[in-house]
Motif scaffolding. Sequence first.
Motif, mmCIF file in Angstrom:
data_model
loop_
_atom_site.group_PDB
_atom_site.id
_atom_site.type_symbol
_atom_site.label_atom_id
_atom_site.label_comp_id
_atom_site.label_asym_id
_atom_site.label_seq_id
_atom_site.Cartn_x
_atom_site.Cartn_y
_atom_site.Cartn_z
ATOM 1 N N LEU A 194 0.820 -1.208 0.000
ATOM 2 C CA LEU A 194 0.000 0.000 0.000
ATOM 3 C C LEU A 194 0.857 1.262 0.000
ATOM 4 O O LEU A 194 0.562 2.225 -0.728
ATOM 5 N N ARG A 195 1.916 1.269 0.792
ATOM 6 C CA ARG A 195 2.722 2.485 0.942
ATOM 7 C C ARG A 195 3.817 2.612 -0.111
ATOM 8 O O ARG A 195 4.565 3.587 -0.132
ATOM 9 N N GLY A 196 3.935 1.613 -0.989
ATOM 10 C CA GLY A 196 4.866 1.736 -2.109
ATOM 11 C C GLY A 196 6.317 1.496 -1.769
ATOM 12 O O GLY A 196 7.210 2.030 -2.445
ATOM 13 N N VAL A 197 6.580 0.681 -0.751
ATOM 14 C CA VAL A 197 7.969 0.461 -0.336
ATOM 15 C C VAL A 197 8.839 -0.106 -1.465
ATOM 16 O O VAL A 197 9.991 0.329 -1.637
ATOM 17 N N PRO A 198 8.357 -1.065 -2.277
ATOM 18 C CA PRO A 198 9.218 -1.522 -3.382
ATOM 19 C C PRO A 198 9.617 -0.387 -4.322
ATOM 20 O O PRO A 198 10.764 -0.345 -4.803
ATOM 21 N N ASP A 199 8.709 0.556 -4.581
ATOM 22 C CA ASP A 199 9.050 1.701 -5.429
ATOM 23 C C ASP A 199 10.118 2.562 -4.776
ATOM 24 O O ASP A 199 11.012 3.080 -5.454
ATOM 25 N N PHE A 200 10.033 2.714 -3.453
ATOM 26 C CA PHE A 200 11.033 3.522 -2.750
ATOM 27 C C PHE A 200 12.415 2.872 -2.818
ATOM 28 O O PHE A 200 13.437 3.565 -2.949
ATOM 29 N N VAL A 201 12.456 1.545 -2.711
ATOM 30 C CA VAL A 201 13.740 0.843 -2.773
ATOM 31 C C VAL A 201 14.363 1.019 -4.154
ATOM 32 O O VAL A 201 15.567 1.290 -4.282
ATOM 33 N N ARG A 202 13.538 0.884 -5.192
ATOM 34 C CA ARG A 202 14.062 1.076 -6.543
ATOM 35 C C ARG A 202 14.512 2.519 -6.748
ATOM 36 O O ARG A 202 15.546 2.780 -7.393
ATOM 37 N N ALA A 203 13.745 3.461 -6.214
ATOM 38 C CA ALA A 203 14.128 4.866 -6.341
ATOM 39 C C ALA A 203 15.423 5.148 -5.580
ATOM 40 O O ALA A 203 16.257 5.950 -6.029
ATOM 41 N N GLN A 204 15.614 4.507 -4.434
ATOM 42 C CA GLN A 204 16.849 4.672 -3.670
ATOM 43 C C GLN A 204 18.049 4.203 -4.490
ATOM 44 O O GLN A 204 19.111 4.842 -4.486
ATOM 45 N N ASP A 205 17.872 3.083 -5.197
ATOM 46 C CA ASP A 205 18.960 2.582 -6.039
ATOM 47 C C ASP A 205 19.338 3.600 -7.117
ATOM 48 O O ASP A 205 20.493 3.659 -7.551
ATOM 49 N N ARG A 206 18.342 4.396 -7.554
ATOM 50 C CA ARG A 206 18.590 5.409 -8.584
ATOM 51 C C ARG A 206 18.978 6.766 -7.995
ATOM 52 O O ARG A 206 19.259 7.707 -8.736
ATOM 53 N N GLY A 209 4.985 11.860 -2.865
ATOM 54 C CA GLY A 209 3.613 11.702 -3.335
ATOM 55 C C GLY A 209 2.733 10.955 -2.346
ATOM 56 O O GLY A 209 3.213 10.385 -1.369
ATOM 57 N N PHE A 210 1.446 11.001 -2.602
ATOM 58 C CA PHE A 210 0.462 10.337 -1.745
ATOM 59 C C PHE A 210 0.405 8.842 -2.047
ATOM 60 O O PHE A 210 0.528 8.424 -3.199
ATOM 61 N N ARG A 211 0.193 8.067 -0.996
ATOM 62 C CA ARG A 211 0.038 6.616 -1.115
ATOM 63 C C ARG A 211 -1.165 6.165 -0.287
ATOM 64 O O ARG A 211 -1.550 6.830 0.675
ATOM 65 N N PRO A 212 -1.745 5.018 -0.618
ATOM 66 C CA PRO A 212 -2.857 4.511 0.194
ATOM 67 C C PRO A 212 -2.400 4.157 1.606
ATOM 68 O O PRO A 212 -1.266 3.694 1.813
ATOM 69 N N ALA A 213 -3.274 4.394 2.582
ATOM 70 C CA ALA A 213 -3.049 3.966 3.961
ATOM 71 C C ALA A 213 -3.882 2.721 4.237
ATOM 72 O O ALA A 213 -4.868 2.444 3.546
ATOM 73 N N LEU A 214 -3.491 1.980 5.266
ATOM 74 C CA LEU A 214 -4.309 0.845 5.706
ATOM 75 C C LEU A 214 -5.495 1.333 6.536
ATOM 76 O O LEU A 214 -6.549 0.693 6.557
#
Length: 317
Positions: A112-124, A130-135
């Motif tokens: 929901l919070r996009g952690v995989p996207d953050f990890v990929r962005a960290q690599d770059r 931006g906004f992400r869904p909450a539980l």
Amino acid sequence: MTAHIWLPIPPDDIEGLPEGPDYRYWNGGADFPADPADCVFYVVPYMQPPGVGLRPLPQMRSVEVVQTLSAGIDHVEPGLRHLRPGVRLCNARGVHEASTAELTLALILASLRGVPDFVRAQDRGEWLGGFRPALADKTVLIVGYGSIGAAIEDRLAPFELARVVRVARSGRTTERGPVHPLAELPALLPHADVVILSTPLNDSTRHLADDSFLARMKDGALLVNIARGGVVDTKALLAELESGRITAALDVTDPEPLPREHPLWRAPGVLISPHVGGPTSAFMPRARRLLVEQLTRYVNREPLTNVILMTEPPGEH
């Protein structure tokens, strides 16, 4: 005949085993530690390739108990036809609930919070805001409300959900509220933001999450599978993921392990972990405690816990 007890953990590493039995260590190696015909209590090796734990079963003519160290028993069931009637099959209820429920929450929050996207962005070296869904305020549907399903709800409690909906094979009432029967699932799916699969794999649940099931999920919903890969129709899931209509977090897949070139690896909106719900630091202490309890009961001829089924004569159902 000398009665043996086969353990996938060295007996010297399990404090408190009852004295008397002849313990033999076997964790799936090529050579058996003794004649399988002399084994009366068989603890199936844990996390071994498919079929390994089945190898000695056709020769286990004296076995009385087959104990798994997993919550599911689907990997053992094909070998039960080789056993005499009355053999008790026990699972590892109480061993995996905490770890599997932890991972379920981790997969939900990461997705929901996009952690995989953050990890990929960290690599770059990219700051990805931006906004992400909450539980919070979501409706969560738990399909398969046994001990693991209940443990998942325990950990959902602090997250200020709008609602938790529980589904099991048959309906019942719990302290937390109703558990809906599986027959009501089609009507419940369209209202859930997160759908968690924690059901055993058997004839009634294989491909439970098929194209019809997935089509009933609401747009933007998250499917979480911590059960078995076969509970989901992979082809149907791929179609939904590629459309972008739903997302998924999968600790189990079909096939498993997932081949390197399988399209599920690269499908949009999917997070995959390699079947790690159970194997954590909590596993070994809890597995040892279970084995000590079960074997103490066995030696003292007391009722065993976690008995899932007893084998029947050929042709009976």
